[in-house]
Design a protein around this motif. Structure first.
Motif, PDB file in Angstrom:
ATOM      1  N   GLU A  56       0.771  -1.217  -0.058  1.00 52.54           N
ATOM      2  CA  GLU A  56       0.111   0.079  -0.302  1.00 52.54           C
ATOM      3  C   GLU A  56       0.887   1.380  -0.241  1.00 52.54           C
ATOM      4  O   GLU A  56       0.802   2.354  -0.009  1.00 52.54           O
ATOM      5  N   LYS A  57       2.093   0.834  -0.050  1.00 51.13           N
ATOM      6  CA  LYS A  57       2.946   2.326  -0.124  1.00 51.13           C
ATOM      7  C   LYS A  57       2.842   3.265   0.999  1.00 51.13           C
ATOM      8  O   LYS A  57       2.662   4.326   0.810  1.00 51.13           O
ATOM      9  N   TRP A  58       2.564   3.075   1.732  1.00 52.31           N
ATOM     10  CA  TRP A  58       2.180   3.854   3.109  1.00 52.31           C
ATOM     11  C   TRP A  58       3.375   4.589   3.488  1.00 52.31           C
ATOM     12  O   TRP A  58       5.061   4.264   3.534  1.00 52.31           O
ATOM     13  N   ASP A  59       3.779   5.811   3.841  1.00 46.22           N
ATOM     14  CA  ASP A  59       4.301   6.512   4.794  1.00 46.22           C
ATOM     15  C   ASP A  59       5.700   6.295   5.765  1.00 46.22           C
ATOM     16  O   ASP A  59       4.110   5.891   6.387  1.00 46.22           O
ATOM     17  N   ILE A  60       6.153   6.396   6.100  1.00 41.22           N
ATOM     18  CA  ILE A  60       6.703   6.049   6.996  1.00 41.22           C
ATOM     19  C   ILE A  60       6.494   7.227   8.330  1.00 41.22           C
ATOM     20  O   ILE A  60       7.333   9.164   7.832  1.00 41.22           O
ATOM     21  N   LEU A  61       5.446   7.220   8.842  1.00 41.27           N
ATOM     22  CA  LEU A  61       5.531   8.259  10.563  1.00 41.27           C
ATOM     23  C   LEU A  61       6.099   8.249  11.621  1.00 41.27           C
ATOM     24  O   LEU A  61       5.839   6.476  12.484  1.00 41.27           O
ATOM     25  N   LEU A  62       6.645   9.469  11.936  1.00 44.40           N
ATOM     26  CA  LEU A  62       7.293   8.511  13.170  1.00 44.40           C
ATOM     27  C   LEU A  62       5.890   9.311  14.419  1.00 44.40           C
ATOM     28  O   LEU A  62       6.408  10.725  13.990  1.00 44.40           O
ATOM     29  N   SER A  63       6.126   8.681  14.831  1.00 47.69           N
ATOM     30  CA  SER A  63       5.044   9.514  15.661  1.00 47.69           C
ATOM     31  C   SER A  63       5.054   8.967  17.433  1.00 47.69           C
ATOM     32  O   SER A  63       5.598   7.240  16.949  1.00 47.69           O
ATOM     33  N   ASP A  64       4.079   9.282  18.603  1.00 45.51           N
ATOM     34  CA  ASP A  64       3.637   8.761  19.121  1.00 45.51           C
ATOM     35  C   ASP A  64       2.501   7.035  19.474  1.00 45.51           C
ATOM     36  O   ASP A  64       2.331   7.409  20.679  1.00 45.51           O
ATOM     37  N   ASP A  65       2.221   7.438  18.632  1.00 47.62           N
ATOM     38  CA  ASP A  65       0.831   6.623  17.975  1.00 47.62           C
ATOM     39  C   ASP A  65       1.332   5.118  18.283  1.00 47.62           C
ATOM     40  O   ASP A  65       2.403   4.583  17.731  1.00 47.62           O
ATOM     41  N   PRO A  66       0.800   4.689  18.855  1.00 48.35           N
ATOM     42  CA  PRO A  66       0.857   3.432  19.640  1.00 48.35           C
ATOM     43  C   PRO A  66       0.859   2.264  18.831  1.00 48.35           C
ATOM     44  O   PRO A  66       1.103   1.298  18.988  1.00 48.35           O
ATOM     45  N   ALA A  67      -0.508   2.764  17.639  1.00 53.37           N
ATOM     46  CA  ALA A  67      -0.804   1.487  16.849  1.00 53.37           C
ATOM     47  C   ALA A  67       0.602   1.102  16.203  1.00 53.37           C
ATOM     48  O   ALA A  67       1.116   0.522  15.034  1.00 53.37           O
ATOM     49  N   LEU A  68       1.261   2.451  15.263  1.00 58.46           N
ATOM     50  CA  LEU A  68       3.079   2.030  15.173  1.00 58.46           C
ATOM     51  C   LEU A  68       3.792   2.253  15.877  1.00 58.46           C
ATOM     52  O   LEU A  68       4.774   2.015  14.662  1.00 58.46           O
ATOM     53  N   LEU A  69       3.961   1.576  17.171  1.00 58.13           N
ATOM     54  CA  LEU A  69       4.676   1.102  17.612  1.00 58.13           C
ATOM     55  C   LEU A  69       6.039  -0.303  16.970  1.00 58.13           C
ATOM     56  O   LEU A  69       6.564  -0.528  18.162  1.00 58.13           O
TER      57      LEU A  69
END
Length: 83
Positions: A56-69
Motif C-alpha cells: 500500500e506504499k504507506w508513508d513512514i510516520l514517526l509518531s507517538d501513536d501506539p499503533a505504529l510502535l
C-alpha cells in the motif's frame, strides 16, 4: 557472527531437483508442542504485516501513536533496486 551451513550430498543432484531437509523427530515433536501451546501475543489484533504496508506504499510516520510502535512499519522502505 553469521550462521552458515554446509550441505553434503550423498548422491548427485540433478539440475532443478529440490533438496529437502529432515530436522528429525525431536524437532517435529518440539514444533508440535509449540503450536499446540501458542497464544496470540498482546497487541496482535492491531498488527499490520509489513507486506501489506509495503503493497500500500504507506508513508513512514514517526509518531507517538501506539499503533505504529511495532517494528514492521520500518520495513516499508523502497528497495535499493527495483530488479
Amino acid at each position: 557472527s553469521k550462521l552458515m551451513f554446509d550441505f553434503i550430498a550423498t548422491r548427485d543432484i540433478e539440475a532443478g531437483e529440490e533438496i529437502f531437509i529432515d530436522y528429525g523427530v525431536e524437532w517435529e515433536n518440539a514444533w508440535k508442542e509449540h503450536t499446540e501451546q501458542w497464544e496470540k501475543p498482546y497487541g496482535a489484533d492491531t498488527f499490520i504485516p509489513a507486506s501489506v504496508m509495503n503493497s500500500e506504499k504507506w508513508d513512514i510516520l514517526l509518531s507517538d501513536d501506539p499503533a505504529l510502535l511495532h517494528h514492521s512499519y520500518l520495513c516499508q522502505l523502497e528497495p535499493f533496486s527495483p530488479e
